[in-house]
Design a protein around this motif. Structure first.
Motif: not given
Length: 110
Positions: A35-43, A61-62, A66-71
């Motif tokens: 999910s977007a939140e998962s990508f945000r936390m990973k970043f 990191l990239n 990118e996963g966060w922004l794309h989702s």
């Protein structure tokens, strides 16, 4: 050869779809999609491990960014600014900055 939980997911699909690679691939990608939140936390929390190269760390990191922004369907700089402002400041501070950004440059106070 597949892990048991993945096999169970595949076996729940209709029999006529079991040999369709693209279909099964989409089912599995959807099931394990972050999910977007998962990508945000990973970043936000990702740290370089001593044994990894800086190049690999930057790549990880990239990918998370990118996963966060794309989702969240961030497609331009204005969308990115909105996202950052929403995450970092209260609504009244955000409104203040939005007003400043909308004002012509000649009205900025030095």
């Amino acid at each position: 050869m597949l892990p048991i939980d993945i096999s169970h997911i595949i076996l729940r699909e209709p029999k006529d779809k079991l040999e369709n690679y693209q279909y099964i691939k989409q089912v599995l990608l959807q099931r394990f999609k972050l999910s977007a939140e998962s990508f945000r936390m990973k970043f936000s929390t990702h740290q370089k491990q001593p044994e990894t190269l800086w190049k690999d760390f930057a790549y990880e990191l990239n990918n998370s960014l990118e996963g966060w922004l794309h989702s969240l369907e961030v497609k331009d700089f204005n969308s990115l600014k909105d996202l950052v402002l929403k995450k970092r400041v209260s609504e009244e501070v955000k409104e203040h900055f939005v007003e400043i950004l909308k004002a012509p440059r000649s009205s900025y106070k030095n």
